[in-house]
Design a protein around this motif. Structure first.
Motif, PDB file in Angstrom:
ATOM      1  N   THR A   1      94.796 -38.386  48.810  1.00 24.07           N
ATOM      2  CA  THR A   1      96.277 -39.291  49.351  1.00 24.07           C
ATOM      3  C   THR A   1      96.533 -38.386  50.714  1.00 24.07           C
ATOM      4  OG1 THR A   1      98.194 -38.839  48.223  1.00 24.07           O
ATOM      5  CG2 THR A   1      96.331 -40.379  47.717  1.00 24.07           C
ATOM      6  N   VAL A   2      97.090 -38.913  51.950  1.00 22.17           N
ATOM      7  CA  VAL A   2      97.549 -38.600  53.321  1.00 22.17           C
ATOM      8  C   VAL A   2      98.688 -37.317  52.743  1.00 22.17           C
ATOM      9  CG1 VAL A   2      99.111 -38.549  55.193  1.00 22.17           C
ATOM     10  CG2 VAL A   2      97.018 -40.550  54.467  1.00 22.17           C
ATOM     11  N   GLU A   3      99.747 -37.676  52.121  1.00 20.76           N
ATOM     12  CA  GLU A   3     100.765 -36.316  51.166  1.00 20.76           C
ATOM     13  C   GLU A   3      99.896 -35.968  50.518  1.00 20.76           C
ATOM     14  OE1 GLU A   3     100.444 -40.017  50.536  1.00 20.76           O
ATOM     15  OE2 GLU A   3     102.623 -41.274  51.837  1.00 20.76           O
ATOM     16  N   GLU A   4      99.128 -36.208  49.308  1.00 20.48           N
ATOM     17  CA  GLU A   4      98.015 -34.808  48.916  1.00 20.48           C
ATOM     18  C   GLU A   4      97.836 -34.219  49.830  1.00 20.48           C
ATOM     19  OE1 GLU A   4      97.310 -37.519  44.536  1.00 20.48           O
ATOM     20  OE2 GLU A   4      95.708 -36.666  46.165  1.00 20.48           O
ATOM     21  N   ARG A   5      96.558 -34.170  50.701  1.00 16.62           N
ATOM     22  CA  ARG A   5      96.306 -33.297  51.679  1.00 16.62           C
ATOM     23  C   ARG A   5      96.967 -33.099  52.532  1.00 16.62           C
ATOM     24  NH1 ARG A   5      92.739 -36.953  53.132  1.00 16.62           N
ATOM     25  NH2 ARG A   5      94.014 -37.552  54.838  1.00 16.62           N
ATOM     26  N   ALA A   6      98.247 -33.124  53.031  1.00 14.68           N
ATOM     27  CA  ALA A   6      98.906 -32.988  53.606  1.00 14.68           C
ATOM     28  C   ALA A   6      99.731 -31.689  53.300  1.00 14.68           C
ATOM     29  CB  ALA A   6     100.475 -33.760  54.164  1.00 14.68           C
TER      30      ALA A   6
ATOM     31  N   THR B   1      93.377 -32.826  43.196  1.00 15.34           N
ATOM     32  CA  THR B   1      94.718 -33.731  43.293  1.00 15.34           C
ATOM     33  C   THR B   1      96.435 -33.243  42.125  1.00 15.34           C
ATOM     34  OG1 THR B   1      93.631 -35.069  44.305  1.00 15.34           O
ATOM     35  CG2 THR B   1      95.824 -35.613  43.190  1.00 15.34           C
TER      36      THR B   1
ATOM     37  N   ARG C   1      87.593 -34.976  61.815  1.00 12.84           N
ATOM     38  CA  ARG C   1      87.244 -35.933  62.663  1.00 12.84           C
ATOM     39  C   ARG C   1      86.800 -35.012  64.229  1.00 12.84           C
ATOM     40  NH1 ARG C   1      89.199 -40.938  60.475  1.00 12.84           N
ATOM     41  NH2 ARG C   1      91.772 -40.124  59.994  1.00 12.84           N
TER      42      ARG C   1
ATOM     43  N   GLU D   1      89.014 -35.347  52.207  1.00  9.83           N
ATOM     44  CA  GLU D   1      88.646 -37.030  52.832  1.00  9.83           C
ATOM     45  C   GLU D   1      89.644 -38.247  51.627  1.00  9.83           C
ATOM     46  OE1 GLU D   1      85.286 -37.396  54.419  1.00  9.83           O
ATOM     47  OE2 GLU D   1      86.006 -36.776  56.031  1.00  9.83           O
TER      48      GLU D   1
END
Length: 287
Positions: free
Chosen positions: A260-265, A231, A284, A257
Motif C-alpha cells: 500500500t502507499v502507506e507501507e511503501r512510504a 509488510t 515509474r 509496488e
C-alpha cells in the motif's frame, strides 16, 4: 738310330713349329676377314642401289602432290574470282581486301553508281549507302529487342514479387482479424469465447501457453509471499534488507509496488537515498 737332340735344340725346334702354326692360322684369319669384307661391301652396294630407287620414287610422288595442290589452289582462286555463291565478296573480301597480292583473287567490286535521282535507290544516292543504312537499322532493332527482353524479364520479376506481397498482406489481414477477435473476447470477459479460442489451438501451442501460465502463477505466488513478509516487518528492518539486496532491484521494485502507499512510504522514508532514487525510477520508468 736318330740322333738325340740337346735340350736347347729341342726347344728351338718346338718354337719353330709353334711359329709355323701361328703363321698358318694368321693366313686363315686374314683370308676369312677378306671374304667377310667382300660380303659386307656387296650388301652395302645393294642397300645404296635400293636407296637410289626409293629416292627417285619419292621425287615423283612429291612432284605429283605439288601438282595436285597447285591445281586445287587454282580451282579455289577461280571459284573466289567468279564469286560463286557470294563466297568471295561476302566472306573473303572483308578479310583479304587489304592484303597485297592476295587480294587480286577477290572478285571485282561492282562499281558504285551515284545519282542525283532520289527515287533511284529509295531516297539514297547509291546502293551502298542504302545497304549501310539498313545495317544500322538492323543493329538498332537488335538493341531495342534486347532492351525489351530485359524489361519483360524485370516486369515478370516484379509481378512475382507483387503476388508474394499480396499473399503476405492477406496473411497479415487474417492475423490481425484473429488478434482483434481475441482481444474483444478478453475485453468482454466471455469465458465460453476464451475456451473456444484455446480449444482451436494445436496441442503444442496450448501446452506451451499453459506452462507459461503456470510459471507466471508461481512467480506471482512467490511475489505475494515476499510482499506479505516485508509488510509484516518494521520499516527500518525492511529497508536494511532491501539495501543488502541491491543486486535484485527488480525484485525490490515489484515488492514495493505490491504494498500500500502507506507501507511503501514508511520504508522509502528510512532507506538509503541513492537506492531509493533507483527504485523510484524503476517503479515509474517514464517519470
Amino acid at each position: 738310330m736318330a740322333k738325340e737332340l740337346s735340350p736347347l735344340a729341342a726347344a728351338a725346334e718346338e718354337e719353330k713349329a709353334k711359329l709355323k702354326q701361328e703363321k698358318k692360322q694368321f693366313k686363315q684369319d686374314q683370308k676369312a676377314q677378306k671374304k667377310e669384307a667382300k660380303r659386307r661391301a656387296a650388301e652395302i652396294a645393294k642397300q645404296e642401289e635400293a636407296l637410289g630407287e626409293d629416292g627417285g620414287s619419292g621425287l615423283v610422288t612429291f612432284a605429283a602432290t605439288l601438282l595436285i595442290v597447285i591445281l586445287w589452289v587454282a580451282v579455289v582462286c577461280v571459284v573466289v574470282k567468279m564469286d560463286v555463291g557470294g563466297f568471295g565478296s561476302s566472306v573473303l573480301a572483308p578479310i583479304l581486301k587489304d592484303v597485297p597480292v592476295v587480294n587480286k583473287i577477290l572478285p571485282s567490286a561492282a562499281p558504285i553508281i551515284e545519282t542525283d535521282n532520289s527515287e533511284a535507290y529509295g531516297g539514297y544516292t547509291s546502293l551502298e549507302e542504302a545497304v549501310e543504312y539498313i545495317k544500322q537499322l538492323e543493329l538498332e532493332l537488335e538493341r531495342e529487342q534486347t532492351a525489351s527482353n530485359a524489361k519483360d524479364t524485370e516486369i515478370e520479376a516484379l509481378k512475382a514479387q507483387v503476388l508474394r506481397l499480396q499473399e503476405f498482406e492477406q496473411r497479415q489481414v487474417e492475423f490481425q482479424r484473429i488478434k482483434t477477435a481475441f482481444y474483444e473476447e478478453v475485453a468482454n470477459m466471455d469465458p465460453e469465447g476464451l475456451i473456444k479460442y484455446y480449444e482451436s489451438m494445436d496441442p503444442t501451442t496450448m501446452e506451451s501457453i499453459l506452462k507459461q501460465i503456470a510459471v507466471q502463477e508461481q512467480k506471482n505466488e512467490e511475489l505475494e509471499n515476499y510482499i506479505k513478509t516485508f509488510t509484516a516487518m518494521k520499516p527500518k528492518t525492511a529497508a536494511k534488507l532491501f539495501e543488502a539486496m541491491d543486486d535484485r532491484l527488480d525484485l525490490i521494485a515489484e515488492i514495493l509496488e505490491g504494498m500500500t502507499v502507506e507501507e511503501r512510504a514508511a520504508i522509502m522514508d528510512v532507506i538509503d537515498t541513492e537506492l531509493g532514487a533507483k527504485l523510484v525510477k524503476m517503479m515509474r520508468p517514464n517519470s
